[in-house]
Design a protein around this motif. Sequence first.
Motif, mmCIF file in Angstrom:
data_model
loop_
_atom_site.group_PDB
_atom_site.id
_atom_site.type_symbol
_atom_site.label_atom_id
_atom_site.label_comp_id
_atom_site.label_asym_id
_atom_site.label_seq_id
_atom_site.Cartn_x
_atom_site.Cartn_y
_atom_site.Cartn_z
ATOM 1 N N TYR A 113 -35.718 4.851 5.404
ATOM 2 C CA TYR A 113 -34.987 4.285 6.305
ATOM 3 C C TYR A 113 -35.980 3.601 6.999
ATOM 4 C CZ TYR A 113 -30.363 6.049 5.173
ATOM 5 O OH TYR A 113 -29.311 6.546 4.686
ATOM 6 N N TYR A 115 -36.441 1.138 10.357
ATOM 7 C CA TYR A 115 -35.528 0.620 11.538
ATOM 8 C C TYR A 115 -35.901 -0.742 11.552
ATOM 9 C CZ TYR A 115 -33.959 0.153 16.419
ATOM 10 O OH TYR A 115 -33.158 -0.287 17.522
ATOM 11 N N ASP A 116 -34.759 -1.499 11.744
ATOM 12 C CA ASP A 116 -34.974 -3.099 11.986
ATOM 13 C C ASP A 116 -35.126 -3.356 13.328
ATOM 14 O OD1 ASP A 116 -34.703 -5.804 11.958
ATOM 15 O OD2 ASP A 116 -32.472 -5.906 11.468
ATOM 16 N N ASP A 117 -36.649 -3.375 13.958
ATOM 17 C CA ASP A 117 -36.947 -3.892 15.065
ATOM 18 C C ASP A 117 -37.088 -5.257 15.156
ATOM 19 O OD1 ASP A 117 -39.086 -3.931 13.648
ATOM 20 O OD2 ASP A 117 -40.234 -2.531 15.187
ATOM 21 N N PHE A 164 -30.713 -0.671 9.957
ATOM 22 C CA PHE A 164 -31.814 -0.111 9.149
ATOM 23 C C PHE A 164 -31.972 -0.862 7.819
ATOM 24 C CE2 PHE A 164 -30.832 3.486 11.688
ATOM 25 C CZ PHE A 164 -31.912 4.033 12.085
ATOM 26 N N PHE A 251 -31.255 9.832 13.058
ATOM 27 C CA PHE A 251 -31.641 8.495 13.083
ATOM 28 C C PHE A 251 -32.190 7.976 14.336
ATOM 29 C CE2 PHE A 251 -27.580 8.346 10.592
ATOM 30 C CZ PHE A 251 -28.019 7.455 9.495
ATOM 31 N N GLU A 252 -32.338 8.885 15.464
ATOM 32 C CA GLU A 252 -33.111 8.493 16.393
ATOM 33 C C GLU A 252 -34.545 8.714 15.925
ATOM 34 O OE1 GLU A 252 -32.256 7.566 19.585
ATOM 35 O OE2 GLU A 252 -30.379 7.247 18.823
ATOM 36 N N MET A 254 -35.704 8.132 13.048
ATOM 37 C CA MET A 254 -36.111 6.991 12.209
ATOM 38 C C MET A 254 -36.376 5.739 13.213
ATOM 39 S SD MET A 254 -35.703 8.062 9.443
ATOM 40 C CE MET A 254 -36.240 9.523 10.239
ATOM 41 N N LYS A 255 -35.735 5.713 14.309
ATOM 42 C CA LYS A 255 -36.129 4.551 15.140
ATOM 43 C C LYS A 255 -37.270 4.520 15.609
ATOM 44 C CE LYS A 255 -31.200 3.798 16.734
ATOM 45 N NZ LYS A 255 -30.159 3.895 17.823
ATOM 46 N N ASN A 258 -41.149 3.147 12.895
ATOM 47 C CA ASN A 258 -41.742 1.557 12.823
ATOM 48 C C ASN A 258 -42.937 1.588 14.003
ATOM 49 O OD1 ASN A 258 -40.379 0.789 10.971
ATOM 50 N ND2 ASN A 258 -39.805 -1.111 12.015
#
Length: 262
Positions: A113, A115-117, A164, A251-252, A254-255, A258
């Motif tokens: 995963y 994260y799409d930042d 993500f 999920f937190e 995963m963020k 990046n």
Amino acid sequence: MRLAFQVAYIGTDFYGSQMQPGLRTVEGTVIGACRDLGLFDDWRKAGFAFSGRTDRGVHARRQICAFTTPCPERAIARLNHILPRDCECSGWAETDDSFHPRYNAQARTYRYYIYDDGSTDPHRMQEAASLLTGTHNFSHFSRLDGKNPERTILSSHIHAEDGFYIYEITAPGFLWNMVRCIVSSIIAMGRDELNADDMTALLKATPGMRHVTPAPPEGLILWDIDCGIPFTPLKGTGSMRDAAPERTRFFETMKKVNWMMD
């Protein structure tokens, strides 16, 4: 009777899957539960085995373990009742006595995963992912420890989901840290820090290329293992039955992955 179980776990609070003295591991946790249920006394005599190892912090959706027990009904009915909240059996199968989850595994699938930042170009990441299919030398993508560096990748692709980018890769087998190193290179190409020629050179183990640094373990999930046998689903009664807090925590985490790679 010899049984195989699909095992799911959230790896955050485990020191990896492999047993280590004095540390909380997935194997140790499952073996402890089996002993508490009287499924076997000695895990070695029971032929207890996992399909492979996952490092500290890595999660699993369908890891596979197998063991021989004189109490199969008890194992199927009770194992999930005493496993902790972050570990659960999701399916079971009766196997022949020779079954070994590592050696019978035909293909393994991982997901990572990302994260799409907004810092990565998904088209460039997919270009990088596409270059990986086929047989390559992964000397620059792994810790070899004397093993053959060549591996064959059956599929490799990126898709977007819930904020993500999810990278999925399938192969008969992987080297230590190989998937996480691949992810680092894919993200680097998505950030225009590598190009297709660089990626090709890495896959040819070109001398002088720098070894790829692995991505953090927290984003990696052992997604599935195909051992060529059907599994009967088990109703969740342990960790994943009410896993909202664990999923939120996952999920937190995963963020954060990046920026951890910067």
